[in-house]
Design a protein around this motif. Structure first.
Motif, PDB file in Angstrom:
ATOM      1  N   PHE A 104       0.801  -1.223   0.000  1.00  0.00           N
ATOM      2  CA  PHE A 104       0.000   0.000   0.000  1.00  0.00           C
ATOM      3  C   PHE A 104       0.835   1.275   0.000  1.00  0.00           C
ATOM      4  N   THR A 105       2.063   1.193   0.472  1.00  0.00           N
ATOM      5  CA  THR A 105       2.897   2.390   0.526  1.00  0.00           C
ATOM      6  C   THR A 105       3.765   2.567  -0.713  1.00  0.00           C
ATOM      7  N   PHE A 140     -11.297  -2.414  -1.074  1.00  0.00           N
ATOM      8  CA  PHE A 140     -10.453  -1.222  -0.984  1.00  0.00           C
ATOM      9  C   PHE A 140      -9.396  -1.202  -2.085  1.00  0.00           C
ATOM     10  N   VAL A 141      -8.638  -2.285  -2.224  1.00  0.00           N
ATOM     11  CA  VAL A 141      -7.535  -2.303  -3.182  1.00  0.00           C
ATOM     12  C   VAL A 141      -8.052  -2.430  -4.611  1.00  0.00           C
ATOM     13  N   ASN A 144      -9.118   0.929  -5.719  1.00  0.00           N
ATOM     14  CA  ASN A 144      -7.921   1.714  -6.011  1.00  0.00           C
ATOM     15  C   ASN A 144      -7.267   1.261  -7.308  1.00  0.00           C
ATOM     16  N   THR A 148      -6.576   4.152  -9.857  1.00  0.00           N
ATOM     17  CA  THR A 148      -5.195   4.529 -10.213  1.00  0.00           C
ATOM     18  C   THR A 148      -4.915   4.297 -11.695  1.00  0.00           C
ATOM     19  N   GLU A 155       1.144   4.918  -7.974  1.00  0.00           N
ATOM     20  CA  GLU A 155       0.996   4.556  -6.563  1.00  0.00           C
ATOM     21  C   GLU A 155      -0.176   3.590  -6.405  1.00  0.00           C
ATOM     22  N   LEU A 157      -2.216   3.367  -3.835  1.00  0.00           N
ATOM     23  CA  LEU A 157      -3.384   4.030  -3.249  1.00  0.00           C
ATOM     24  C   LEU A 157      -3.575   5.430  -3.808  1.00  0.00           C
ATOM     25  N   ARG A 160      -8.730   6.606  -0.060  1.00  0.00           N
ATOM     26  CA  ARG A 160      -9.109   5.633   0.965  1.00  0.00           C
ATOM     27  C   ARG A 160     -10.633   5.537   1.047  1.00  0.00           C
ATOM     28  N   GLU A 184     -14.187   9.314   1.495  1.00  0.00           N
ATOM     29  CA  GLU A 184     -13.021   8.733   2.138  1.00  0.00           C
ATOM     30  C   GLU A 184     -13.191   8.763   3.649  1.00  0.00           C
TER      31      GLU A 184
END
Length: 190
Positions: A104-105, A140-141, A144, A148, A155, A157, A160, A184
């Motif tokens: 996630f980062t 969630f992912v 994203n 994205t 990235e 994310l 959120r 979010e």
């Protein structure tokens, strides 16, 4: 053009590291969120309201989708492409949380595992283009991944999405287009 709504599942009864975390259902708050999402979708103008319901195979998504499907009088259809991000097979449940936090980062191209995660995320966005007029209940992912891809971000994310946040897309001759991000919130994902 037709609208497509991608809805994050409601609050689950357990999270990473819990014994039941592999496929939890919704807790009481999550069930209330699912009902509120169904109400919001039903309140859309008739030409914009989804007429079919698709869900990740995971229980928390199926349970979130069911109230809206019941209101429409249709079955929830299942598509595994909109499930959770595939975790490397060698990881234990205890290792999954730290792996996800690391993913996630970073960037999609940096995610380490059993597959090409950049291709996985582009595949989600591509698959969504086939579901104009649908409500797609996912994670969630995965949300994203679509966002994205459409925003051209590397990235993992972009935002959120809160539990039961509704993200709006349009599907047309040119493919999929992002219209509006869902609300979010602070989430326990990170």
């Amino acid at each position: 053009m037709s609208r497509l709504y991608m809805i994050r599942h409601g609050k689950p009864s357990s999270t990473w590291g819990d014994e039941a975390a592999a496929d939890p259902g919704l807790d009481e708050a999550g069930r209330a969120q699912a009902e509120a999402a169904a109400d919001a979708l039903m309140a859309l103008p008739e030409g914009e309201r989804p007429t079919r319901v698709l869900s990740s195979p995971l229980r928390r998504c199926r349970e979130t989708a069911q109230p809206f499907a019941d209101r429409l009088g249709v079955a929830v259809e299942i598509d595994p492409r909109f499930g959770e991000i595939p975790t490397p097979a060698a990881l234990t449940e205890a290792e999954r949380g730290p792996w996800l936090r690391q993913v996630f980062t970073g960037r999609w191209t940096e995610a380490k595992g059993d597959l090409d995660y950049d291709a996985w995320r582009r595949g989600i966005a591509s698959a969504l283009a086939d579901f104009g007029g649908w409500a797609v209940f996912s994670h969630f992912v995965a949300i994203n991944a679509a966002v994205t891809t459409l925003m051209g971000k590397e990235e993992v994310l972009a935002f959120r999405p809160d539990h039961c946040a509704i993200t709006v897309f349009e599907v047309g001759a040119e493919g999929l287009r992002l219209v509006e991000l869902g609300p979010e919130a602070q989430t326990q994902v990170l």
